[in-house]
Write an enzyme that holds these catalytic residues in place. Structure first.
Site, PDB file in Angstrom:
ATOM      1  N   ARG A  17     -50.274  -8.363 -11.355  1.00  0.00           N
ATOM      2  CA  ARG A  17     -49.197  -8.228 -12.356  1.00  0.00           C
ATOM      3  C   ARG A  17     -47.952  -9.035 -11.971  1.00  0.00           C
ATOM      4  O   ARG A  17     -46.829  -8.621 -12.198  1.00  0.00           O
ATOM      5  CB  ARG A  17     -48.842  -6.745 -12.565  1.00  0.00           C
ATOM      6  CG  ARG A  17     -49.902  -5.973 -13.336  1.00  0.00           C
ATOM      7  CD  ARG A  17     -49.506  -4.524 -13.525  1.00  0.00           C
ATOM      8  NE  ARG A  17     -49.396  -3.849 -12.239  1.00  0.00           N
ATOM      9  CZ  ARG A  17     -48.676  -2.759 -12.023  1.00  0.00           C
ATOM     10  NH1 ARG A  17     -48.019  -2.203 -13.012  1.00  0.00           N
ATOM     11  NH2 ARG A  17     -48.634  -2.204 -10.828  1.00  0.00           N
ATOM     12  N   LYS A 113     -49.618  -3.123 -33.789  1.00  0.00           N
ATOM     13  CA  LYS A 113     -50.887  -3.411 -33.132  1.00  0.00           C
ATOM     14  C   LYS A 113     -51.520  -4.717 -33.594  1.00  0.00           C
ATOM     15  O   LYS A 113     -51.497  -5.044 -34.756  1.00  0.00           O
ATOM     16  CB  LYS A 113     -51.872  -2.275 -33.433  1.00  0.00           C
ATOM     17  CG  LYS A 113     -51.778  -1.124 -32.470  1.00  0.00           C
ATOM     18  CD  LYS A 113     -52.541   0.047 -33.030  1.00  0.00           C
ATOM     19  CE  LYS A 113     -53.984  -0.293 -33.232  1.00  0.00           C
ATOM     20  NZ  LYS A 113     -54.743  -0.369 -31.978  1.00  0.00           N
ATOM     21  N   SER A 438     -44.418  17.305 -24.346  1.00  0.00           N
ATOM     22  CA  SER A 438     -43.849  16.944 -23.044  1.00  0.00           C
ATOM     23  C   SER A 438     -42.338  17.120 -23.050  1.00  0.00           C
ATOM     24  O   SER A 438     -41.673  16.890 -24.058  1.00  0.00           O
ATOM     25  CB  SER A 438     -44.210  15.508 -22.687  1.00  0.00           C
ATOM     26  OG  SER A 438     -43.783  14.624 -23.689  1.00  0.00           O
ATOM     27  N   HIS A 699     -37.369   7.934 -29.604  1.00  0.00           N
ATOM     28  CA  HIS A 699     -37.353   6.679 -28.838  1.00  0.00           C
ATOM     29  C   HIS A 699     -35.954   6.277 -28.418  1.00  0.00           C
ATOM     30  O   HIS A 699     -35.779   5.355 -27.641  1.00  0.00           O
ATOM     31  CB  HIS A 699     -37.983   5.554 -29.651  1.00  0.00           C
ATOM     32  CG  HIS A 699     -39.421   5.822 -29.956  1.00  0.00           C
ATOM     33  ND1 HIS A 699     -39.830   6.409 -31.123  1.00  0.00           N
ATOM     34  CD2 HIS A 699     -40.533   5.638 -29.225  1.00  0.00           C
ATOM     35  CE1 HIS A 699     -41.136   6.560 -31.093  1.00  0.00           C
ATOM     36  NE2 HIS A 699     -41.596   6.099 -29.952  1.00  0.00           N
TER      37      HIS A 699
HETATM   38  N1  GLN Z   1     -48.321  15.901 -26.328  1.00  0.00           N
HETATM   39  C1  GLN Z   1     -47.951  14.558 -26.036  1.00  0.00           C
HETATM   40  C2  GLN Z   1     -46.504  14.524 -25.571  1.00  0.00           C
HETATM   41  O1  GLN Z   1     -45.744  15.344 -26.018  1.00  0.00           O
HETATM   42  C3  GLN Z   1     -48.094  13.669 -27.238  1.00  0.00           C
HETATM   43  C4  GLN Z   1     -47.787  12.232 -26.944  1.00  0.00           C
HETATM   44  C5  GLN Z   1     -48.168  11.254 -28.041  1.00  0.00           C
HETATM   45  O2  GLN Z   1     -48.306  11.596 -29.174  1.00  0.00           O
HETATM   46  N2  GLN Z   1     -48.332  10.000 -27.734  1.00  0.00           N
HETATM   47  O3  GLN Z   1     -46.117  13.670 -24.800  1.00  0.00           O
END
Ligand code: GLN
Ligand code: ZN
Length: 764
Positions: A17, A113, A438, A699
């Site tokens: 990398r 994508k 998360s 984000h």
């Molecule tokens: N459960 C995952 C989180 O909360 C979902 C992540 C995702 O949709 N990419 O991080």
């Protein structure tokens, strides 16, 4: 000239990398521009040299990028969005990276994508301002290879129709104007190349592997007619990849000198086309024989046989043998893997090993198959040994997948009945609040995991650490006043890797990185064997978390289709069967969670939509088994157990029906950046199940205001019933910081309470 070997593109990240590291050091201001460019040049030349040393006859130049090739092409045509303040002339590195990554004053261009890969490109923005040629990038690349290495390369460039179709900022009526501007620029590039001595150019048109209308094909025809008239002295290799052609006859009739076809992913159909309709006597056929999208060693016996068939149809002196796509979608070399089991290692082929496969097959045609007999036997034996591994031979699993019955994927009661029972069980308020799974993966969390992985802390110590995090966040959720809790996923690094490490049938590599977007690389797990359930994977954390609160705790899993789509997958059985194996394993996990007192379980499927085939005509078949696999994993629970799912942003309009067919009791979807689309989608399709439309964008570090979220909730409630509506952020919060997460969620709850009060008044 006899048969030759070629490649379409080669990885640019370097075996360690180096590319990523150089870029990130440059962005961080740790590398001066000239040093950075020198490092990059070295990398760029090394990979050309490597292909030459491997014996590739015709080596692509211009497939290297500093960020993304679509962005390179856009910048080359002066398609720099206004907001970056470009005044014409050469586009500086600073501006180039700003378009990709944003800066203090301007947001980055959108990323999406690249066809059905996990690579994401920067979407060019067309603004109808005059296009100009800021630099002839393929020419620069061509001259560099010639002068510095003496390589007379094959310049490569994204073709005009794919470039146009994958750009945005124009309507249908603008297309002729766009083309009118593009053609002279493309022809200038081509003419300058031929003046510099280039004989061929590879124009990539993967769009031709998708479903095209008559009108689209007419446009393609017009483009290539004009282009070949304006640049008659260079030969165009019209390179398609990622699948077979749907409109074979039209494409081979285009006035170009060569056509590149995919004989890996699209082998059967492309061969059938060739056998039925023949191939023009004046064109070169580039045969994409070695799979550029998968990591398995080719069965050279099969490949040589296919090549034999092809040389009966097209004379060998008009054939190029290549990988089926750019090798950028596979890692650099298997040689870097020192920990893999020998049988598995011997059955893999990354970019470098694929180069050898290409040259071997060419040698077979030139010198006769006897000359490559050893290599052929070695490849067959390696695959044979892999096939014989016990991990690939679970007879009971084969049996289990074969005997799946319709009722196995159907919940006991229909949704409405379940809904009422669940409401009785959980007694949730109107507009229940929750999060996606998360919570912040702080540096401490990552450090604790690294320490444990290195053996510097014990299992018990790590478990204790995770438990403390869980406890802290249960308290925070109590304090904020959320209704359905999550444990926070502190024990997980990655939502696929975590499960892959605990299921049977997966292996992990050390250096098998591929670019996902920009400098971000991923190391997908490899599914080499039957996927089996070994031990519960999430029960410990979920049960512990539930023990700390009276609020319902959501169990949290990654769904079967997402695990499939984000892995490299064995190629000896169908993707469908692999997915069903994963689904059966997850079904056991879900049953274990339920038996341990977890009654809300979320099965994430962010990659469900990504797996859609390129051709619309194949969507139904994919969706049928993909949806069924999700249902298979979730259908065995009691009526009172509530199944949730989550998807990141996806275009809804053609997909709501599929989402509904998952039969999840509740879905949460990322939507805060696309409200318009969404409202129209729900106007057209009446969705009756529970649904949470993300009320803020995760984000960004910004804490959303209460009123913004009230507005967003109101919009959603314009098309959905309050009784089905959930309130949640767009996605998981693992990339956010501690304080901003708490502040945002507090505001989310305040916004929810405001809406609840409004309904309470209405109900009086
Ligand atoms: N459960 C995952 C989180 O909360 C979902 C992540 C995702 O949709 N990419 O991080
Ligand atoms: Zn998400």
């Amino acid at each position: 000239m006899s048969i030759i070997s070629s490649t379409i593109g080669y990885p640019y990240i370097g075996g360690n990398r180096e590319w990523k590291k150089a870029l990130e050091a440059f962005w961080a201001g740790k590398l001066e521009e000239d040093v950075f460019l020198a490092d990059i040049e070295k990398l760029r030349l090394e990979r050309l040299q490597k292909q030459q040393d491997a014996g590739i006859d015709f080596i692509p130049v211009g497939d290297f990028t500093l960020y993304d090739r679509m962005l390179d092409t856009a910048v080359m045509f002066g398609m720099v969005p206004e907001r970056f303040g470009w005044q014409g002339g050469e586009v500086s590195l600073r501006t180039y990276f700003s378009i990709a990554r944003g800066n203090d004053d301007a947001v980055a261009s959108e990323m999406t994508k690249w066809f059905n890969t996990n690579y994401h490109y920067i979407v060019p923005e067309y603004r109808q301002r005059k296009l100009t040629l800021t630099e002839n990038k393929p020419l620069t690349a061509y001259l560099e290879a010639k002068e510095k290495l003496g390589i007379d390369g094959k310049p490569v460039l994204i073709g005009p129709y794919t470039f146009l179709k994958q750009s945005k900022g124009f309507e249908k009526k603008d297309i002729p104007g766009f083309i009118l501007q593009l053609i002279p620029l493309y022809s200038r590039i081509l003419n300058e190349l031929s003046e510099a001595g280039a004989t061929w150019i590879q124009l990539e048109e993967p769009i031709l592997s998708t479903s095209l209308t008559k009108e689209d094909l007419q446009t393609v025809k017009e483009i290539y007619k004009q282009l070949t008239e304006a640049a008659p002295n260079i030969k165009i290799m019209l390179q398609t990849y990622f699948d077979s052609l749907e409109s074979y006859e039209e494409v081979i009739a285009l006035p170009v000198a060569g056509i590149g076809l995919d004989f890996a992913q699209g082998a059967e159909k492309n061969l059938a086309h060739l056998q039925t309709h023949g191939f023009p006597a004046d064109k070169v056929l580039a045969v994409g024989l070695i799979d550029g999208r998968n990591i398995w060693r080719a069965d050279l016996q099969n490949k040589a046989a296919l090549l034999g068939t092809l040389t009966q149809l097209v004379p060998a002196n008009r054939i190029w043998v290549q990988p089926s796509s750019s090798l950028q979608h596979v890692p650099v070399t298997v040689q870097s893997e020192v920990k893999l089991v020998a049988t598995i290692k011997a059955s893999l082929a990354f970019a470098d090993e694929k180069l050898a496969e290409v040259t071997t097959l060419v040698k077979g045609v030139r010198e006769g198959n006897q000359a490559i007999a050893d290599a052929v036997v070695a490849s067959v034996t390696a695959r044979q040994k892999l096939a014989e591994l016990p991990a690939r031979n679970h007879p009971d699993l084969l049996q289990a997948v074969q005997s799946i019955r319709e009722q196995d994927s159907t919940r006991n009661a229909p949704f409405k009945e379940r809904r009422d029972k669940q409401q009785e069980t959980f007694n949730l308020p109107l507009l229940p609040t929750t999060t996606i799974g998360s919570f912040p993966q702080t540096p401490e969390v990552r450090r604790a995991r690294t320490k444990w992985r290195k053996g510097e802390s014990t299992d018990a110590q790590y478990r204790e650490f995770v438990r403390n995090e869980i406890k802290q966040w249960v308290d925070i959720q109590e304090d904020i006043g959320l209704d359905v809790f999550v444990h926070g996923e502190f024990e997980r690094n990655d939502m696929v890797e975590y499960f892959g490490e605990k299921l049977g049938g997966f292996v992990f590599t050390e250096k098998a990185w591929v670019v996902s977007y920009g400098s971000r690389c991923v190391k997908p797990p490899i599914i080499y064997g039957d996927v089996t359930f070994i031990d519960p994977m999430t029960v410990d954390e979920s049960v512990y978390a539930q023990s700390l609160t009276d609020k319902p705790m959501k169990g949290m899993l990654t769904g079967p289709v997402t695990i499939l789509n984000w892995s490299f997958v064995r190629d000896d059985i169908s993707r469908k069967d692999v997915t069903y194996q994963i689904a059966l394993a997850l079904r056991k996990e879900i049953e274990a969670l339920e038996a341990s007192g977890i009654h809300i379980i979320q099965v994430d499927e962010p990659a469900l939509r990504e797996g859609l085939p390129l051709k619309k005509s194949e969507w139904d078949e994919y969706l049928e088994w993909a949806i069924n696999a999700f249902r298979l994993s979730t259908a065995s629970v009691q009526d009172t157990t509530q199944i949730h799912t989550h998807m990141c942003y996806c275009e809804f309009n053609d997909f709501i029906d599929s989402i509904s067919r998952l039969d999840a009791d509740v879905i949460s979807i990322e939507t805060s950046r696309s409200h318009g689309d969404l409202v129209s989608a729900f106007n057209d399709f009446s969705y009756d199940k529970g649904i949470g439309l993300g009320v803020y964008d995760i984000h960004s570090p910004r804490v959303p205001e209460v009123q913004e979220m009230v507005d967003i909730i109101e919009q959603g409630l314009g098309v959905l019933e309050p009784s089905q509506f959930w309130i949640n952020p767009d996605c998981g919060l693992k990339t956010r910081k501690y304080e901003e997460t708490i502040a945002s969620l507090k505001n989310m709850v305040v916004a929810t309470n405001k809406m609840r009060e409004r309904y309470a008044v209405l109900q009086k």
